[in-house]
Scaffold this active site. Structure first.
Site, PDB file in Angstrom:
ATOM      1  N   ARG A  42       0.832  -1.205   0.000  1.00  0.00           N
ATOM      2  CA  ARG A  42       0.000   0.000   0.000  1.00  0.00           C
ATOM      3  C   ARG A  42       0.869   1.259   0.000  1.00  0.00           C
ATOM      4  NH1 ARG A  42      -5.411   1.515   1.367  1.00  0.00           N
ATOM      5  NH2 ARG A  42      -5.496   2.837   3.207  1.00  0.00           N
ATOM      6  N   ILE A  70      -7.017   8.326   0.311  1.00  0.00           N
ATOM      7  CA  ILE A  70      -6.913   6.925  -0.085  1.00  0.00           C
ATOM      8  C   ILE A  70      -7.851   6.207   0.890  1.00  0.00           C
ATOM      9  CG2 ILE A  70      -4.750   6.736   1.273  1.00  0.00           C
ATOM     10  CD1 ILE A  70      -3.937   4.353  -0.474  1.00  0.00           C
ATOM     11  N   SER A  71      -8.808   5.487   0.328  1.00  0.00           N
ATOM     12  CA  SER A  71      -9.824   4.858   1.179  1.00  0.00           C
ATOM     13  C   SER A  71      -9.168   3.903   2.175  1.00  0.00           C
ATOM     14  CB  SER A  71     -10.811   4.066   0.325  1.00  0.00           C
ATOM     15  OG  SER A  71     -11.439   4.894  -0.611  1.00  0.00           O
ATOM     16  N   LYS A  72      -9.840   3.728   3.329  1.00  0.00           N
ATOM     17  CA  LYS A  72      -9.259   2.814   4.321  1.00  0.00           C
ATOM     18  C   LYS A  72      -9.343   1.374   3.815  1.00  0.00           C
ATOM     19  CE  LYS A  72     -13.456   2.817   7.105  1.00  0.00           C
ATOM     20  NZ  LYS A  72     -14.032   3.142   8.414  1.00  0.00           N
ATOM     21  N   PRO A  73      -8.404   0.522   4.249  1.00  0.00           N
ATOM     22  CA  PRO A  73      -8.378  -0.848   3.731  1.00  0.00           C
ATOM     23  C   PRO A  73      -9.719  -1.564   3.867  1.00  0.00           C
ATOM     24  CG  PRO A  73      -6.351  -0.413   4.920  1.00  0.00           C
ATOM     25  CD  PRO A  73      -7.235   0.793   5.125  1.00  0.00           C
TER      26      PRO A  73
END
Ligand code: SAH
Length: 225
Positions: A42, A70-73
Protein backbone atom coordinates in the site's frame (compact mmCIF):
# COMPACT_ATOMS: atom_id res chain seq x y z
CA UNK A 1 8.13 13.27 -13.60
CA UNK A 2 9.84 10.23 -12.15
CA UNK A 3 8.00 7.60 -10.21
CA UNK A 4 9.31 6.42 -6.90
CA UNK A 5 8.57 2.79 -6.14
CA UNK A 6 10.04 1.93 -2.78
CA UNK A 7 10.96 -1.70 -2.24
CA UNK A 8 8.76 -3.93 -0.18
CA UNK A 9 10.15 -4.91 3.22
CA UNK A 10 9.50 -7.73 5.68
CA UNK A 11 7.84 -5.33 8.11
CA UNK A 12 5.35 -4.20 5.47
CA UNK A 13 4.64 -7.81 4.60
CA UNK A 14 3.96 -8.54 8.28
CA UNK A 15 1.68 -5.49 8.58
CA UNK A 16 -0.26 -6.65 5.52
CA UNK A 17 -0.72 -10.13 6.97
CA UNK A 18 -2.10 -8.55 10.13
CA UNK A 19 -4.37 -6.26 8.10
CA UNK A 20 -5.74 -9.23 6.17
CA UNK A 21 -6.36 -11.17 9.40
CA UNK A 22 -8.37 -8.19 10.68
CA UNK A 23 -10.31 -7.93 7.43
CA UNK A 24 -11.28 -11.59 7.81
CA UNK A 25 -12.47 -10.94 11.36
CA UNK A 26 -14.54 -8.06 10.03
CA UNK A 27 -16.41 -10.26 7.58
CA UNK A 28 -14.37 -10.10 4.38
CA UNK A 29 -14.52 -13.62 2.97
CA UNK A 30 -13.66 -13.25 -0.73
CA UNK A 31 -10.30 -14.99 -0.95
CA UNK A 32 -9.32 -13.16 -4.12
CA UNK A 33 -9.83 -9.81 -2.39
CA UNK A 34 -7.84 -10.94 0.65
CA UNK A 35 -5.02 -12.34 -1.50
CA UNK A 36 -4.77 -9.15 -3.55
CA UNK A 37 -4.61 -7.00 -0.40
CA UNK A 38 -2.05 -9.32 1.15
CA UNK A 39 0.15 -9.04 -1.90
CA UNK A 40 -0.05 -5.38 -2.86
CA UNK A 41 2.22 -2.89 -1.02
CA UNK A 42 0.00 0.00 0.00
CA UNK A 43 2.98 2.30 0.54
CA UNK A 44 3.52 2.49 -3.23
CA UNK A 45 0.39 4.61 -3.42
CA UNK A 46 1.06 7.26 -0.79
CA UNK A 47 4.57 8.45 -1.57
CA UNK A 48 7.45 8.81 0.81
CA UNK A 49 5.70 10.75 3.49
CA UNK A 50 3.93 7.86 5.11
CA UNK A 51 5.70 4.57 5.55
CA UNK A 52 4.11 3.71 8.81
CA UNK A 53 2.03 0.86 10.20
CA UNK A 54 -0.91 3.31 10.07
CA UNK A 55 -1.02 2.59 6.35
CA UNK A 56 -2.13 -0.93 7.13
CA UNK A 57 -4.66 0.00 9.81
CA UNK A 58 -7.94 -1.38 8.46
CA UNK A 59 -9.85 1.70 9.60
CA UNK A 60 -7.44 4.44 8.56
CA UNK A 61 -8.14 6.58 5.49
CA UNK A 62 -5.27 8.93 4.68
CA UNK A 63 -4.90 12.24 2.92
CA UNK A 64 -3.24 12.19 -0.50
CA UNK A 65 -2.66 15.01 -3.03
CA UNK A 66 -5.34 17.59 -3.88
CA UNK A 67 -6.99 17.17 -0.45
CA UNK A 68 -8.34 13.76 -1.43
CA UNK A 69 -8.10 10.47 0.43
CA UNK A 70 -6.91 6.93 -0.09
CA UNK A 71 -9.82 4.86 1.18
CA UNK A 72 -9.26 2.81 4.32
CA UNK A 73 -8.38 -0.85 3.73
CA UNK A 74 -11.69 -2.07 5.14
CA UNK A 75 -13.63 0.06 2.67
CA UNK A 76 -11.52 -1.09 -0.27
CA UNK A 77 -12.04 -4.73 0.75
CA UNK A 78 -15.77 -4.23 1.35
CA UNK A 79 -16.50 -2.42 -1.91
CA UNK A 80 -14.38 -4.88 -3.90
CA UNK A 81 -16.07 -7.90 -2.34
CA UNK A 82 -19.49 -6.41 -3.12
CA UNK A 83 -18.57 -6.31 -6.82
CA UNK A 84 -18.47 -10.13 -7.07
CA UNK A 85 -15.73 -9.82 -9.67
CA UNK A 86 -14.71 -12.50 -12.10
CA UNK A 87 -11.49 -12.43 -14.15
CA UNK A 88 -11.55 -10.33 -17.32
CA UNK A 89 -14.59 -8.34 -16.28
CA UNK A 90 -14.62 -4.68 -17.23
CA UNK A 91 -14.89 -2.24 -14.34
CA UNK A 92 -15.59 1.49 -14.55
CA UNK A 93 -14.11 3.15 -11.46
CA UNK A 94 -15.02 6.69 -10.47
CA UNK A 95 -12.30 8.33 -8.38
CA UNK A 96 -8.83 6.99 -9.24
CA UNK A 97 -7.23 8.91 -6.37
CA UNK A 98 -4.07 7.12 -5.28
CA UNK A 99 -4.67 4.18 -7.64
CA UNK A 100 -4.64 1.64 -4.80
CA UNK A 101 -8.19 0.45 -5.45
CA UNK A 102 -7.45 0.36 -9.19
CA UNK A 103 -4.41 -1.83 -8.59
CA UNK A 104 -6.42 -4.20 -6.35
CA UNK A 105 -8.94 -4.61 -9.18
CA UNK A 106 -6.07 -5.28 -11.60
CA UNK A 107 -4.59 -7.87 -9.23
CA UNK A 108 -7.99 -9.57 -9.44
CA UNK A 109 -7.59 -9.67 -13.23
CA UNK A 110 -10.22 -7.04 -14.02
CA UNK A 111 -9.88 -4.63 -16.93
CA UNK A 112 -10.23 -1.25 -15.29
CA UNK A 113 -11.32 2.09 -16.74
CA UNK A 114 -10.72 4.63 -14.03
CA UNK A 115 -11.50 8.34 -13.94
CA UNK A 116 -10.17 11.17 -11.79
CA UNK A 117 -11.29 14.80 -11.91
CA UNK A 118 -8.10 16.32 -10.38
CA UNK A 119 -5.50 16.69 -13.14
CA UNK A 120 -2.38 16.45 -10.90
CA UNK A 121 -3.69 13.26 -9.28
CA UNK A 122 -4.69 11.83 -12.64
CA UNK A 123 -1.21 12.44 -14.09
CA UNK A 124 0.68 11.10 -11.11
CA UNK A 125 -1.42 7.97 -10.68
CA UNK A 126 -1.51 7.19 -14.39
CA UNK A 127 2.27 7.25 -14.39
CA UNK A 128 2.51 5.13 -11.26
CA UNK A 129 0.14 2.46 -12.59
CA UNK A 130 2.12 2.34 -15.84
CA UNK A 131 5.40 2.03 -13.93
CA UNK A 132 3.88 -0.83 -11.95
CA UNK A 133 3.00 -2.48 -15.30
CA UNK A 134 -0.76 -2.54 -14.79
CA UNK A 135 -1.39 -2.50 -18.51
CA UNK A 136 -5.05 -3.41 -18.02
CA UNK A 137 -5.67 -0.12 -16.15
CA UNK A 138 -6.85 2.75 -18.37
CA UNK A 139 -6.80 6.20 -16.76
CA UNK A 140 -8.97 9.13 -17.80
CA UNK A 141 -9.36 12.73 -16.68
CA UNK A 142 -12.93 13.92 -16.25
CA UNK A 143 -15.96 14.02 -14.01
CA UNK A 144 -17.43 10.72 -15.18
CA UNK A 145 -21.11 11.31 -14.37
CA UNK A 146 -21.74 10.04 -17.91
CA UNK A 147 -18.66 7.89 -18.38
CA UNK A 148 -15.82 9.26 -20.49
CA UNK A 149 -16.02 10.47 -24.11
CA UNK A 150 -12.99 8.34 -25.05
CA UNK A 151 -15.02 5.18 -24.30
CA UNK A 152 -18.28 6.25 -25.91
CA UNK A 153 -20.85 3.42 -26.14
CA UNK A 154 -18.64 1.00 -24.17
CA UNK A 155 -20.57 -1.00 -21.55
CA UNK A 156 -19.12 -2.28 -18.29
CA UNK A 157 -19.71 -5.41 -16.20
CA UNK A 158 -19.22 -3.46 -13.00
CA UNK A 159 -19.25 0.17 -11.87
CA UNK A 160 -17.44 1.15 -8.68
CA UNK A 161 -17.80 4.66 -7.30
CA UNK A 162 -15.24 5.66 -4.66
CA UNK A 163 -16.62 9.10 -3.86
CA UNK A 164 -20.00 10.05 -2.39
CA UNK A 165 -22.53 10.71 -5.17
CA UNK A 166 -25.46 13.07 -4.53
CA UNK A 167 -27.73 10.46 -6.14
CA UNK A 168 -27.32 7.43 -8.37
CA UNK A 169 -26.07 8.97 -11.66
CA UNK A 170 -28.38 7.81 -14.42
CA UNK A 171 -25.59 8.29 -16.99
CA UNK A 172 -23.55 5.67 -15.15
CA UNK A 173 -26.45 3.22 -14.89
CA UNK A 174 -26.74 3.44 -18.68
CA UNK A 175 -23.14 2.26 -19.03
CA UNK A 176 -23.71 -0.79 -16.86
CA UNK A 177 -24.53 -4.00 -18.74
CA UNK A 178 -27.77 -5.76 -17.90
CA UNK A 179 -26.76 -8.36 -15.33
CA UNK A 180 -24.11 -5.96 -14.01
CA UNK A 181 -23.52 -4.56 -10.53
CA UNK A 182 -22.86 -1.01 -9.36
CA UNK A 183 -21.42 -0.27 -5.91
CA UNK A 184 -21.84 3.36 -4.93
CA UNK A 185 -21.99 5.50 -1.79
CA UNK A 186 -24.94 7.89 -2.10
CA UNK A 187 -25.89 10.95 -0.07
CA UNK A 188 -24.62 14.38 0.84
CA UNK A 189 -24.31 14.84 4.59
CA UNK A 190 -25.06 11.21 5.31
CA UNK A 191 -24.11 8.58 2.81
CA UNK A 192 -25.34 5.03 2.40
CA UNK A 193 -23.49 2.27 0.56
CA UNK A 194 -25.75 0.98 -2.18
CA UNK A 195 -25.35 -2.07 -4.36
CA UNK A 196 -27.49 -2.01 -7.47
CA UNK A 197 -28.20 -5.09 -9.55
CA UNK A 198 -29.24 -4.02 -13.04
CA UNK A 199 -31.66 -6.79 -13.85
CA UNK A 200 -33.15 -5.03 -16.87
CA UNK A 201 -33.02 -1.76 -18.82
CA UNK A 202 -35.89 -0.12 -16.99
CA UNK A 203 -35.26 1.47 -13.57
CA UNK A 204 -38.10 -0.70 -12.25
CA UNK A 205 -35.76 -3.64 -12.82
CA UNK A 206 -32.90 -2.21 -10.79
CA UNK A 207 -32.69 -4.02 -7.49
CA UNK A 208 -31.14 -1.80 -4.83
CA UNK A 209 -29.52 -3.09 -1.64
CA UNK A 210 -28.84 -0.58 1.14
CA UNK A 211 -25.75 -1.83 2.99
CA UNK A 212 -25.36 0.82 5.65
CA UNK A 213 -23.39 3.97 6.45
CA UNK A 214 -20.56 5.20 4.27
CA UNK A 215 -18.16 8.14 4.37
CA UNK A 216 -16.39 9.35 1.23
CA UNK A 217 -15.17 12.64 -0.24
CA UNK A 218 -17.90 14.09 -2.48
CA UNK A 219 -18.38 13.22 -6.13
CA UNK A 220 -18.12 16.61 -7.83
CA UNK A 221 -18.99 17.89 -11.27
CA UNK A 222 -16.40 19.18 -13.72
CA UNK A 223 -12.73 18.45 -13.91
CA UNK A 224 -10.17 20.41 -11.96
CA UNK A 225 -7.01 21.43 -13.84
N1 SAH B 1 -10.12 4.87 -5.09
C1 SAH B 1 -9.35 5.94 -4.47
C2 SAH B 1 -10.24 6.79 -3.62
C3 SAH B 1 -9.89 8.22 -3.76
S1 SAH B 1 -10.99 9.33 -2.97
C4 SAH B 1 -8.20 5.40 -3.65
O1 SAH B 1 -8.26 4.28 -3.17
O2 SAH B 1 -7.21 6.12 -3.49
C5 SAH B 1 -12.12 9.70 -4.28
C6 SAH B 1 -11.55 10.35 -5.51
O3 SAH B 1 -12.67 10.67 -6.34
C7 SAH B 1 -10.83 11.67 -5.28
O4 SAH B 1 -9.53 11.58 -5.81
C8 SAH B 1 -11.68 12.70 -6.03
O5 SAH B 1 -10.93 13.72 -6.65
C9 SAH B 1 -12.36 11.83 -7.06
N2 SAH B 1 -13.59 12.37 -7.63
C10 SAH B 1 -14.56 13.11 -7.02
N3 SAH B 1 -15.57 13.38 -7.88
C11 SAH B 1 -15.25 12.78 -9.06
C12 SAH B 1 -15.87 12.69 -10.33
N4 SAH B 1 -17.05 13.27 -10.57
N5 SAH B 1 -15.24 12.00 -11.32
C13 SAH B 1 -14.03 11.43 -11.09
N6 SAH B 1 -13.38 11.47 -9.90
C14 SAH B 1 -13.97 12.14 -8.91
Amino acid sequence: MSVLILPDQPKYVAWRHRMVAQLKQRGITDKKVLDAMDKLPRHWFVGETLLDHILYDVDQALTIDCGQTISKPYTVAWQTQLLELKPMMTVFEVGTGSGYQTAILCEMKARVYTVERHAPLFRKTKELLAALRYTQAHCFLGDSFNGVPEMKDFMYDRVLVTCGAPEVPEGLMKLLKVGGIMVIPVGNEEQRMLRIFKEGESPAQWRIEDLGDAKFVPMLEGRNF
